[in-house]
Design a protein around this motif. Sequence first.
Motif, PDB file in Angstrom:
ATOM      1  N   MET A  38       0.957  -1.186  -0.256  1.00  0.00           N
ATOM      2  CA  MET A  38      -0.036   0.112   0.040  1.00  0.00           C
ATOM      3  C   MET A  38       0.721   1.504   0.014  1.00  0.00           C
ATOM      4  O   MET A  38       0.277   2.308   0.157  1.00  0.00           O
ATOM      5  CB  MET A  38      -0.913  -0.171   1.171  1.00  0.00           C
ATOM      6  CG  MET A  38      -2.031  -1.106   1.314  1.00  0.00           C
ATOM      7  SD  MET A  38      -3.034  -1.044  -0.355  1.00  0.00           S
ATOM      8  CE  MET A  38      -3.899   0.392   0.102  1.00  0.00           C
ATOM      9  N   ALA A  39       2.040   1.104  -0.525  1.00  0.00           N
ATOM     10  CA  ALA A  39       3.020   2.227  -0.230  1.00  0.00           C
ATOM     11  C   ALA A  39       2.789   2.969  -1.699  1.00  0.00           C
ATOM     12  O   ALA A  39       2.740   2.375  -2.818  1.00  0.00           O
ATOM     13  CB  ALA A  39       4.549   2.102  -0.149  1.00  0.00           C
ATOM     14  N   SER A  40       2.866   4.442  -1.748  1.00  0.00           N
ATOM     15  CA  SER A  40       2.873   5.298  -2.890  1.00  0.00           C
ATOM     16  C   SER A  40       4.028   4.949  -3.868  1.00  0.00           C
ATOM     17  O   SER A  40       5.251   4.580  -3.332  1.00  0.00           O
ATOM     18  CB  SER A  40       2.554   6.568  -2.491  1.00  0.00           C
ATOM     19  OG  SER A  40       3.947   7.383  -2.027  1.00  0.00           O
ATOM     20  N   ALA A  41       3.873   5.232  -5.018  1.00  0.00           N
ATOM     21  CA  ALA A  41       4.797   5.373  -6.144  1.00  0.00           C
ATOM     22  C   ALA A  41       5.954   6.308  -5.734  1.00  0.00           C
ATOM     23  O   ALA A  41       7.343   6.185  -5.839  1.00  0.00           O
ATOM     24  CB  ALA A  41       4.559   5.629  -7.431  1.00  0.00           C
ATOM     25  N   ASN A  42       5.602   7.435  -5.211  1.00  0.00           N
ATOM     26  CA  ASN A  42       6.631   8.398  -4.646  1.00  0.00           C
ATOM     27  C   ASN A  42       7.427   7.838  -3.476  1.00  0.00           C
ATOM     28  O   ASN A  42       8.689   7.969  -3.637  1.00  0.00           O
ATOM     29  CB  ASN A  42       5.927   9.723  -4.332  1.00  0.00           C
ATOM     30  CG  ASN A  42       5.221  10.416  -5.046  1.00  0.00           C
ATOM     31  OD1 ASN A  42       4.342   9.585  -6.001  1.00  0.00           O
ATOM     32  ND2 ASN A  42       5.402  11.519  -5.599  1.00  0.00           N
ATOM     33  N   ARG A  43       6.877   7.123  -2.455  1.00  0.00           N
ATOM     34  CA  ARG A  43       7.548   6.659  -1.290  1.00  0.00           C
ATOM     35  C   ARG A  43       8.537   5.399  -1.868  1.00  0.00           C
ATOM     36  O   ARG A  43       9.873   5.718  -1.619  1.00  0.00           O
ATOM     37  CB  ARG A  43       6.810   5.948  -0.231  1.00  0.00           C
ATOM     38  CG  ARG A  43       7.443   5.512   0.741  1.00  0.00           C
ATOM     39  CD  ARG A  43       6.382   4.897   1.702  1.00  0.00           C
ATOM     40  NE  ARG A  43       6.958   4.008   2.943  1.00  0.00           N
ATOM     41  CZ  ARG A  43       6.985   4.759   4.191  1.00  0.00           C
ATOM     42  NH1 ARG A  43       6.395   5.935   4.243  1.00  0.00           N
ATOM     43  NH2 ARG A  43       7.857   4.346   5.165  1.00  0.00           N
ATOM     44  N   VAL A 200      -8.319   6.511   2.256  1.00  0.00           N
ATOM     45  CA  VAL A 200      -7.194   6.079   3.165  1.00  0.00           C
ATOM     46  C   VAL A 200      -5.932   5.755   2.602  1.00  0.00           C
ATOM     47  O   VAL A 200      -5.955   4.628   2.030  1.00  0.00           O
ATOM     48  CB  VAL A 200      -7.707   4.961   4.430  1.00  0.00           C
ATOM     49  CG1 VAL A 200      -6.749   4.601   5.412  1.00  0.00           C
ATOM     50  CG2 VAL A 200      -9.069   5.415   4.992  1.00  0.00           C
ATOM     51  N   TRP A 201      -5.097   6.264   2.647  1.00  0.00           N
ATOM     52  CA  TRP A 201      -3.721   6.265   1.974  1.00  0.00           C
ATOM     53  C   TRP A 201      -2.499   6.418   2.839  1.00  0.00           C
ATOM     54  O   TRP A 201      -2.658   6.894   4.158  1.00  0.00           O
ATOM     55  CB  TRP A 201      -3.633   6.881   0.683  1.00  0.00           C
ATOM     56  CG  TRP A 201      -3.634   8.275   0.953  1.00  0.00           C
ATOM     57  CD1 TRP A 201      -4.843   9.220   1.066  1.00  0.00           C
ATOM     58  CD2 TRP A 201      -2.481   9.231   0.715  1.00  0.00           C
ATOM     59  NE1 TRP A 201      -4.304  10.537   1.247  1.00  0.00           N
ATOM     60  CE2 TRP A 201      -2.902  10.522   1.074  1.00  0.00           C
ATOM     61  CE3 TRP A 201      -1.281   8.859   0.546  1.00  0.00           C
ATOM     62  CZ2 TRP A 201      -2.054  11.618   0.953  1.00  0.00           C
ATOM     63  CZ3 TRP A 201      -0.145  10.098   0.399  1.00  0.00           C
ATOM     64  CH2 TRP A 201      -0.956  11.552   0.827  1.00  0.00           C
ATOM     65  N   GLY A 202      -1.437   6.335   2.211  1.00  0.00           N
ATOM     66  CA  GLY A 202      -0.252   6.672   3.067  1.00  0.00           C
ATOM     67  C   GLY A 202       0.091   5.550   4.330  1.00  0.00           C
ATOM     68  O   GLY A 202      -0.049   4.478   4.155  1.00  0.00           O
ATOM     69  N   ALA A 203       0.638   6.421   5.378  1.00  0.00           N
ATOM     70  CA  ALA A 203       1.017   5.342   6.207  1.00  0.00           C
ATOM     71  C   ALA A 203      -0.021   4.685   6.872  1.00  0.00           C
ATOM     72  O   ALA A 203       0.045   3.459   7.394  1.00  0.00           O
ATOM     73  CB  ALA A 203       1.786   6.074   7.600  1.00  0.00           C
ATOM     74  N   THR A 204      -1.086   5.261   6.865  1.00  0.00           N
ATOM     75  CA  THR A 204      -2.398   4.535   7.572  1.00  0.00           C
ATOM     76  C   THR A 204      -2.659   3.343   6.932  1.00  0.00           C
ATOM     77  O   THR A 204      -2.794   2.213   7.364  1.00  0.00           O
ATOM     78  CB  THR A 204      -3.511   5.561   7.668  1.00  0.00           C
ATOM     79  OG1 THR A 204      -3.268   6.728   8.653  1.00  0.00           O
ATOM     80  CG2 THR A 204      -4.727   4.625   8.514  1.00  0.00           C
ATOM     81  N   ALA A 205      -2.934   3.550   5.647  1.00  0.00           N
ATOM     82  CA  ALA A 205      -3.197   2.410   4.678  1.00  0.00           C
ATOM     83  C   ALA A 205      -2.022   1.309   4.765  1.00  0.00           C
ATOM     84  O   ALA A 205      -2.440  -0.015   4.768  1.00  0.00           O
ATOM     85  CB  ALA A 205      -3.029   2.694   3.107  1.00  0.00           C
ATOM     86  N   MET A 206      -0.851   1.671   4.952  1.00  0.00           N
ATOM     87  CA  MET A 206       0.213   0.783   5.055  1.00  0.00           C
ATOM     88  C   MET A 206       0.306  -0.026   6.370  1.00  0.00           C
ATOM     89  O   MET A 206       0.431  -1.347   6.588  1.00  0.00           O
ATOM     90  CB  MET A 206       1.742   1.316   5.072  1.00  0.00           C
ATOM     91  CG  MET A 206       1.884   1.889   3.664  1.00  0.00           C
ATOM     92  SD  MET A 206       3.265   3.068   3.638  1.00  0.00           S
ATOM     93  CE  MET A 206       4.654   1.901   3.600  1.00  0.00           C
TER      94      MET A 206
END
Length: 216
Positions: A38-43, A200-206
């Motif tokens: 669930m990590a973004s492509a930017n991360r 819900v994205w980013g750290a919470t999604a992870m």
Amino acid sequence: MRFRKSTSKVTMPFHDFIHHLEQQLQLPLPGQDAHLKMASANRLRLKAQPNEKTRRSAVLILFYPYRDKIFAPLILRPKYDGVHAGQMAFPGGRYEKTDENLIRTALREAQEEIGIKAADVKVLGKLTELFIPPSNFYVLPVVGKLPYKPDFYPDPREVEAVLEVSLDELLDEGVIGRTQLEVRGVTIETPFYDIQGHKVWGATAMMISELTTLLG
């Protein structure tokens, strides 16, 4: 884009679920492998790492029973001039010197933000600490339970809304998708969970990804 729809429902009693979760938290955690789903492509591209200015924080993933279902609260952050404005999150915040440890941080912050009684929470374990590059925080997800449905009293300075999210929703693969978001002038391509109309994205999604992977 949406992924495969899951029709599975959690039917086990709350006590049995908590027992199972507590056991799973004693095993080796899925950690980074689950986070990357669930990590973004930017991360993934930037590969940012903690540094000497990185601060510690903690959030509380709190399960409770209600009407034969299992729930956990998520919060919507108010819109303000900050990194995580308007985002969905678990209640939590930064470590303070008065906190004896990060578990205490998670309990204190959850009590301050959504009004739960921290003394009533039984801590079940912890998930893997996660680095959040935009705010330069290392965050520890603490997992706990309440034996009853709490009354929520959100602090309006910190919380715009409290969403009571069922475990069925978190485990439903049909709520997972991909999107592009505009965040502080930067376009981010990211997976997300569609929870009650909120992305819900980013750290919470992870964190959710590690939790659901752990539950199998």
